[in-house]
Design a protein around this motif. Structure first.
Motif, PDB file in Angstrom:
ATOM      1  N   LYS A 203      67.747  71.099  76.500  1.00 53.35           N
ATOM      2  CA  LYS A 203      67.595  72.455  75.985  1.00 53.35           C
ATOM      3  C   LYS A 203      68.381  72.590  74.683  1.00 53.35           C
ATOM      4  O   LYS A 203      69.574  72.266  74.638  1.00 53.35           O
ATOM      5  N   VAL A 204      67.697  73.052  73.643  1.00 52.96           N
ATOM      6  CA  VAL A 204      68.318  73.279  72.349  1.00 52.96           C
ATOM      7  C   VAL A 204      67.870  74.638  71.841  1.00 52.96           C
ATOM      8  O   VAL A 204      66.932  75.238  72.367  1.00 52.96           O
ATOM      9  N   GLN A 205      68.544  75.107  70.815  1.00 49.83           N
ATOM     10  CA  GLN A 205      68.176  76.378  70.200  1.00 49.83           C
ATOM     11  C   GLN A 205      67.672  76.134  68.788  1.00 49.83           C
ATOM     12  O   GLN A 205      68.115  75.203  68.102  1.00 49.83           O
ATOM     13  N   GLY A 206      66.743  76.987  68.356  1.00 47.05           N
ATOM     14  CA  GLY A 206      66.191  76.802  67.024  1.00 47.05           C
ATOM     15  C   GLY A 206      65.338  77.967  66.589  1.00 47.05           C
ATOM     16  O   GLY A 206      65.206  78.978  67.297  1.00 47.05           O
ATOM     17  N   ILE A 207      64.765  77.819  65.407  1.00 42.83           N
ATOM     18  CA  ILE A 207      63.907  78.836  64.801  1.00 42.83           C
ATOM     19  C   ILE A 207      62.600  78.179  64.373  1.00 42.83           C
ATOM     20  O   ILE A 207      62.616  77.120  63.743  1.00 42.83           O
ATOM     21  N   VAL A 208      61.483  78.800  64.706  1.00 44.69           N
ATOM     22  CA  VAL A 208      60.185  78.324  64.234  1.00 44.69           C
ATOM     23  C   VAL A 208      59.991  78.809  62.801  1.00 44.69           C
ATOM     24  O   VAL A 208      60.048  80.012  62.534  1.00 44.69           O
ATOM     25  N   VAL A 209      59.776  77.877  61.878  1.00 45.01           N
ATOM     26  CA  VAL A 209      59.606  78.259  60.473  1.00 45.01           C
ATOM     27  C   VAL A 209      58.163  78.123  60.007  1.00 45.01           C
ATOM     28  O   VAL A 209      57.836  78.525  58.885  1.00 45.01           O
ATOM     29  N   GLY A 210      57.301  77.583  60.859  1.00 39.42           N
ATOM     30  CA  GLY A 210      55.908  77.485  60.456  1.00 39.42           C
ATOM     31  C   GLY A 210      55.071  76.722  61.455  1.00 39.42           C
ATOM     32  O   GLY A 210      55.582  75.958  62.274  1.00 39.42           O
ATOM     33  N   LYS A 211      53.757  76.941  61.373  1.00 39.30           N
ATOM     34  CA  LYS A 211      52.797  76.196  62.189  1.00 39.30           C
ATOM     35  C   LYS A 211      51.921  75.379  61.253  1.00 39.30           C
ATOM     36  O   LYS A 211      51.387  75.889  60.266  1.00 39.30           O
ATOM     37  N   ILE A 212      51.771  74.106  61.567  1.00 40.16           N
ATOM     38  CA  ILE A 212      51.010  73.208  60.701  1.00 40.16           C
ATOM     39  C   ILE A 212      49.517  73.499  60.836  1.00 40.16           C
ATOM     40  O   ILE A 212      48.986  73.588  61.949  1.00 40.16           O
ATOM     41  N   SER A 213      48.859  73.654  59.683  1.00 43.68           N
ATOM     42  CA  SER A 213      47.427  73.979  59.699  1.00 43.68           C
ATOM     43  C   SER A 213      46.575  72.967  58.951  1.00 43.68           C
ATOM     44  O   SER A 213      45.395  72.818  59.256  1.00 43.68           O
ATOM     45  N   VAL A 214      47.144  72.264  57.969  1.00 42.77           N
ATOM     46  CA  VAL A 214      46.381  71.326  57.144  1.00 42.77           C
ATOM     47  C   VAL A 214      47.100  69.985  57.121  1.00 42.77           C
ATOM     48  O   VAL A 214      48.324  69.933  56.964  1.00 42.77           O
ATOM     49  N   GLU A 348      49.889  66.931  64.444  1.00 42.27           N
ATOM     50  CA  GLU A 348      48.574  67.521  64.635  1.00 42.27           C
ATOM     51  C   GLU A 348      48.587  68.982  64.202  1.00 42.27           C
ATOM     52  O   GLU A 348      49.644  69.627  64.215  1.00 42.27           O
ATOM     53  N   PRO A 349      47.425  69.530  63.827  1.00 42.45           N
ATOM     54  CA  PRO A 349      47.352  70.974  63.542  1.00 42.45           C
ATOM     55  C   PRO A 349      47.796  71.772  64.761  1.00 42.45           C
ATOM     56  O   PRO A 349      47.456  71.429  65.905  1.00 42.45           O
ATOM     57  N   GLY A 350      48.568  72.796  64.528  1.00 37.42           N
ATOM     58  CA  GLY A 350      49.100  73.595  65.623  1.00 37.42           C
ATOM     59  C   GLY A 350      50.515  73.231  66.018  1.00 37.42           C
ATOM     60  O   GLY A 350      51.188  74.007  66.714  1.00 37.42           O
ATOM     61  N   ASP A 351      50.999  72.051  65.599  1.00 39.95           N
ATOM     62  CA  ASP A 351      52.390  71.691  65.844  1.00 39.95           C
ATOM     63  C   ASP A 351      53.312  72.636  65.090  1.00 39.95           C
ATOM     64  O   ASP A 351      52.956  73.166  64.024  1.00 39.95           O
ATOM     65  N   LEU A 352      54.514  72.822  65.621  1.00 40.95           N
ATOM     66  CA  LEU A 352      55.475  73.756  65.037  1.00 40.95           C
ATOM     67  C   LEU A 352      56.537  73.025  64.236  1.00 40.95           C
ATOM     68  O   LEU A 352      57.042  71.980  64.661  1.00 40.95           O
ATOM     69  N   VAL A 353      56.875  73.589  63.083  1.00 41.11           N
ATOM     70  CA  VAL A 353      58.016  73.115  62.304  1.00 41.11           C
ATOM     71  C   VAL A 353      59.199  73.998  62.668  1.00 41.11           C
ATOM     72  O   VAL A 353      59.148  75.220  62.493  1.00 41.11           O
ATOM     73  N   PHE A 363      62.395  69.694  62.593  1.00 44.40           N
ATOM     74  CA  PHE A 363      61.675  68.805  63.488  1.00 44.40           C
ATOM     75  C   PHE A 363      60.318  69.398  63.828  1.00 44.40           C
ATOM     76  O   PHE A 363      60.163  70.625  63.871  1.00 44.40           O
ATOM     77  N   VAL A 364      59.367  68.525  64.066  1.00 46.58           N
ATOM     78  CA  VAL A 364      58.046  68.944  64.516  1.00 46.58           C
ATOM     79  C   VAL A 364      58.042  68.920  66.037  1.00 46.58           C
ATOM     80  O   VAL A 364      58.317  67.881  66.653  1.00 46.58           O
ATOM     81  N   LEU A 365      57.749  70.074  66.641  1.00 46.74           N
ATOM     82  CA  LEU A 365      57.670  70.193  68.091  1.00 46.74           C
ATOM     83  C   LEU A 365      56.232  70.525  68.496  1.00 46.74           C
ATOM     84  O   LEU A 365      55.526  71.227  67.770  1.00 46.74           O
ATOM     85  N   ARG A 366      55.838  70.033  69.650  1.00 50.50           N
ATOM     86  CA  ARG A 366      54.486  70.307  70.161  1.00 50.50           C
ATOM     87  C   ARG A 366      54.603  70.952  71.539  1.00 50.50           C
ATOM     88  O   ARG A 366      55.285  70.423  72.424  1.00 50.50           O
ATOM     89  N   ALA A 367      53.947  72.075  71.700  1.00 48.10           N
ATOM     90  CA  ALA A 367      53.975  72.778  72.984  1.00 48.10           C
ATOM     91  C   ALA A 367      53.082  72.054  73.988  1.00 48.10           C
ATOM     92  O   ALA A 367      51.917  71.756  73.701  1.00 48.10           O
ATOM     93  N   VAL A 368      53.646  71.758  75.163  1.00 52.74           N
ATOM     94  CA  VAL A 368      52.914  71.122  76.252  1.00 52.74           C
ATOM     95  C   VAL A 368      53.260  71.883  77.532  1.00 52.74           C
ATOM     96  O   VAL A 368      54.394  71.810  78.018  1.00 52.74           O
ATOM     97  N   ASP A 369      52.278  72.614  78.050  1.00 51.56           N
ATOM     98  CA  ASP A 369      52.519  73.456  79.230  1.00 51.56           C
ATOM     99  C   ASP A 369      53.675  74.421  78.951  1.00 51.56           C
ATOM    100  O   ASP A 369      53.609  75.193  78.013  1.00 51.56           O
ATOM    101  N   GLU A 370      54.761  74.302  79.734  1.00 45.82           N
ATOM    102  CA  GLU A 370      55.877  75.239  79.596  1.00 45.82           C
ATOM    103  C   GLU A 370      57.049  74.643  78.824  1.00 45.82           C
ATOM    104  O   GLU A 370      58.135  75.228  78.819  1.00 45.82           O
ATOM    105  N   HIS A 371      56.850  73.498  78.186  1.00 45.19           N
ATOM    106  CA  HIS A 371      57.931  72.867  77.451  1.00 45.19           C
ATOM    107  C   HIS A 371      57.406  72.340  76.114  1.00 45.19           C
ATOM    108  O   HIS A 371      56.264  72.614  75.729  1.00 45.19           O
TER     109      HIS A 371
END
Length: 405
Positions: A203-214, A348-353, A363-371
């Motif tokens: 578990k870490v803390q962070g801020i989403v700064v964008g969603k990759i689209s292109v 991939e498109p939809g991944d979070l920065v 870091f690029v994070l990808r949502a999978v189910d609840e994590h």
């Protein structure tokens, strides 16, 4: 034998072998090594006598300001030896414990009844808790793992890395925090890390700064010399596929008030100096090299205003080398908000920065189910100097919690 002392003997002078081996490695692989040799040559050092190489070794060692003692950490040694082969992947850890200066008795237990996944996860827990930083995440990339059941936030030391960590590109080998070139989480405090008892979740803390689209096209980059026509052709081909994406999905003047062309050439080299990765790129040097390269290869791809404000330099091979290094196993992306960046090859498109608390890079994070899973570190132009966390003290922005598996 970890305590054995080897020396490099040159005439009447002797230098510890650790000095010599790092010098030869630097000169043979990294441009900063050659650059410093040139500086020493201008200062009067020559190769006309046998004492000169020894003097060069000593001076380069002083310039780096490092000691062998400071570099012998578990994480440093794991990274250094991850490309070596061994019959049992657990020995990637067990075989180096005796030469790691940050270990105390009992920190890592040598027990071959443990699975590889457990050993690597125990190592990750030790590094996170002892180091009070997230540097280890820069060693994790989603390009495949050999070890089953290994969480995404745990590096698979059984396979070699096909990239160079940008998160600590100038200081992976030292704990000197002032050498970090990026400061994505600004002056925020040390990360608050929580690891589950079963070593599956972080578990870490962070801020989403964008969603990759292109996403831009990725090509294999074997890191060979950029001076060959084949390598230069590959780099130009990448540019020709990425620049149209930038023109189609970003504004001429970015939200930060920067020209699109400037944001682009900085992004594809991760905004680093072409000769010294501990320094930022400048318009007078890297910017001019980029424009010289472009105008020689295909000036028609630019609009007149794109070429304003640049000086002239006599060569651009340094810029190409930085471009090649930065894009190895990485690809160009653009977020929904129009920010440009370089991310892992498997993004991939939809991944979070995301900017994580206590991290030097996003870091690029990808949502999978609840994590979430870690895809890898990334460069995202405009958020590398703490811009995403401005207003944190005033309550204008707040960190959220991410559970990584």
């Amino acid at each position: 034998m970890p305590d054995a002392q080897m020396s490099f003997v040159c005439g009447r002078q002797t230098v510890p072998w650790d000095y010599a081996s790092r010098f030869f490695h630097a000169v043979g692989r990294y441009r900063w090594g050659l650059e410093r040799v040139f500086v020493l040559a201008k200062a009067g050092y020559t190769y006309s006598n046998m004492d000169a190489p020894v003097n060069t070794l000593r001076e380069i060692w002083k310039m780096k300001g490092e000691t062998a003692e400071a570099q012998c950490t578990l994480m440093k040694r794991l990274w250094h030896f991850r490309g070596r082969k061994c019959g049992d992947p657990r020995d990637k850890v067990f075989s180096i414990l005796g030469i790691c200066k940050d270990l105390r008795e009992g920190d890592i237990v040598v027990d071959y009844s443990f699975s590889v996944a457990r050993i690597y996860s125990e190592v990750a827990r030790f590094i996170f808790e002892r180091g009070h930083n997230l540097r280890l995440l820069s060693a994790c990339q989603a390009y495949g793992k050999n070890v089953d059941d290994l969480p995404s936030w745990v590096s698979d030391w059984s396979i070699d890395a096909r990239f160079r960590p940008m998160g600590t590109i100038a200081s992976w080998e030292t704990d000197a925090a002032q050498k970090y070139i990026y400061h994505a989480s600004g002056s925020a405090s040390a990360p608050r890390v929580e690891i589950s008892d079963d070593l599956k979740a972080l578990k870490v803390q962070g801020i989403v700064v964008g969603k990759i689209s292109v996403l831009g096209t990725h090509i294999e980059n074997d890191g060979d010399t950029i001076k060959t026509p084949e390598s230069q052709n590959r780099m130009f081909w990448l540019f020709k596929t990425w620049w149209p994406l930038a023109k189609s999905h970003t504004l001429k003047i970015t939200a930060d008030g920067e020209r699109r062309i400037d944001a682009f050439w900085r992004t594809i080299i991760m905004d680093t100096n072409s000769l010294d990765y501990s320094q930022k790129a400048t318009q007078e040097e890297e910017g001019a090299q980029f424009m010289l390269w472009m105008t020689e290869w295909n000036p028609s791809i630019f609009e007149p205003e794109d070429l304003d404000g640049y000086g002239n330099v006599q060569q651009y091979v340094n810029y190409l080398a930085s471009f090649q290094q930065a894009t190895r196993n990485r690809r160009f992306f653009i977020t929904e908000a129009g920010r440009m960046g370089l991310g892992p090859r498997l993004v991939e498109p939809g991944d979070l920065v995301c900017v994580l608390l206590g991290s030097q890079v996003p870091f690029v994070l990808r949502a999978v189910d609840e994590h979430y899973v870690i895809v890898g570190e990334c460069y995202c132009h405009g958020v590398m100097e703490g811009e995403a966390v401005k207003g944190l003290d005033e309550g204008e922005v707040a960190f959220e919690e991410f559970t990584l598996r």
